[in-house]
Design a protein around this motif. Sequence first.
Motif: not given
Length: 403
Positions: A259, A275, A308-309, A251, A255, A305-306
């Motif tokens: 994370l 999350l 959305q992340k 992650g 990102g 919410n992965l």
Amino acid sequence: MSVDILPLKSESKNKDRDENGAEPSHPITKKGILTSFKTGKPMTIPETDILGKCRFVSEFEKLNRIGEGTYGIVYRARDTISNQIVALKKVRMDQERDGIPISSLREIQVLLNCKHENIVHLKEVVVGKSLESIFLAMEYCEQDLASLLDNMQAPFSESQVKCIMLQVLRGLRYLHHNFVVHRDLKVSNLLMTDKGCVKIADFGLARWFGLPLKPMTPHVVTLWYRAPELLLQAPTQTTSVDMWAAGCILGELLGHKPLLPGRSEIQQLELIVDLLGTPSDAIWPGFSGLPALQNYSLKQQPYNNLKQKFPWLSAAGLRLLNFLFMYDPRKRATAEECLQSSYFKEPPLPCDPKLMPTFPQHRNIKGGSKAGPSDNTGAGDQTNNLPAISDLLGSIVKKRRVE
């Protein structure tokens, strides 16, 4: 027996002096001795029990300091015998009164038994002039991922992220198949050579495990990468704690920032819940009985919410992340299962390690802590080291290799 190591006394005072009658600059120390608990008398180490000697750190030229962790300072150094560049890790002994710290012994034992391209290679153990001067000479890697992430102008591409993660997962598969759990996996403990080969390093918290599982301390793994079962003080740990950390690393690479950067254990749990949603006994049997939940309860948040992340991540990538972030450690992905993920077989495909961007000059800065620590036990130690230390530690290392 105790492990007090003393210089072997000479048979007469005349032998203690040179041909001019002067005292020698250091004691005659051809053999080491042990002190018996029962009699308190010195006992010579039998020649048959000495399997080898550790080299002296004076045979290495310290070039610059490249890092400092919980368990020791690391230098870039040149082996003056082979002319190879190595990473020289000084074992931290500041607070030790009973010998070599258990974390360092574990690291030596684990690394001596590991032979894999994605695990950092321990070449040998070298010693200085006192029991406080012990160094691990390891293969030198030009950079660590944490420094790369901080200094790269452009983040890793998804193809490069896949290349890194495949190598991490291969290293974890090897460790877990050999009953070793790392327990401190994070980007700063991932090294990369100038050929793009990623290596797992820093085994100070590593442990062998077996069945049935035995309790271990829950205060391991750097907070941002710590699995929920550790945060909630589960009594046993499995290889799943490494897999959760691998998910955090994936992650972070995707990102381009940490994370789950919590500042306390409670906040870390809150970030996880934000999350992934709030766990329950339905998805994690035994969850409500975990020790930490007797003191406080988690907030209710029903959504994962992965997506959305990581809105741009493919379905296969999201499946892999969800598999790594399963709350129930028994259902969490293994390294072998991750390596079979379709995420690594779809475009963009993992790049060849040789095509990975490297910055070898980053850790080769001259002048940084050239003189070493103030205790005068660095790589500049002279050759008046105690052979007794070398013999005894060499016996431990060589014996471990034979076994």
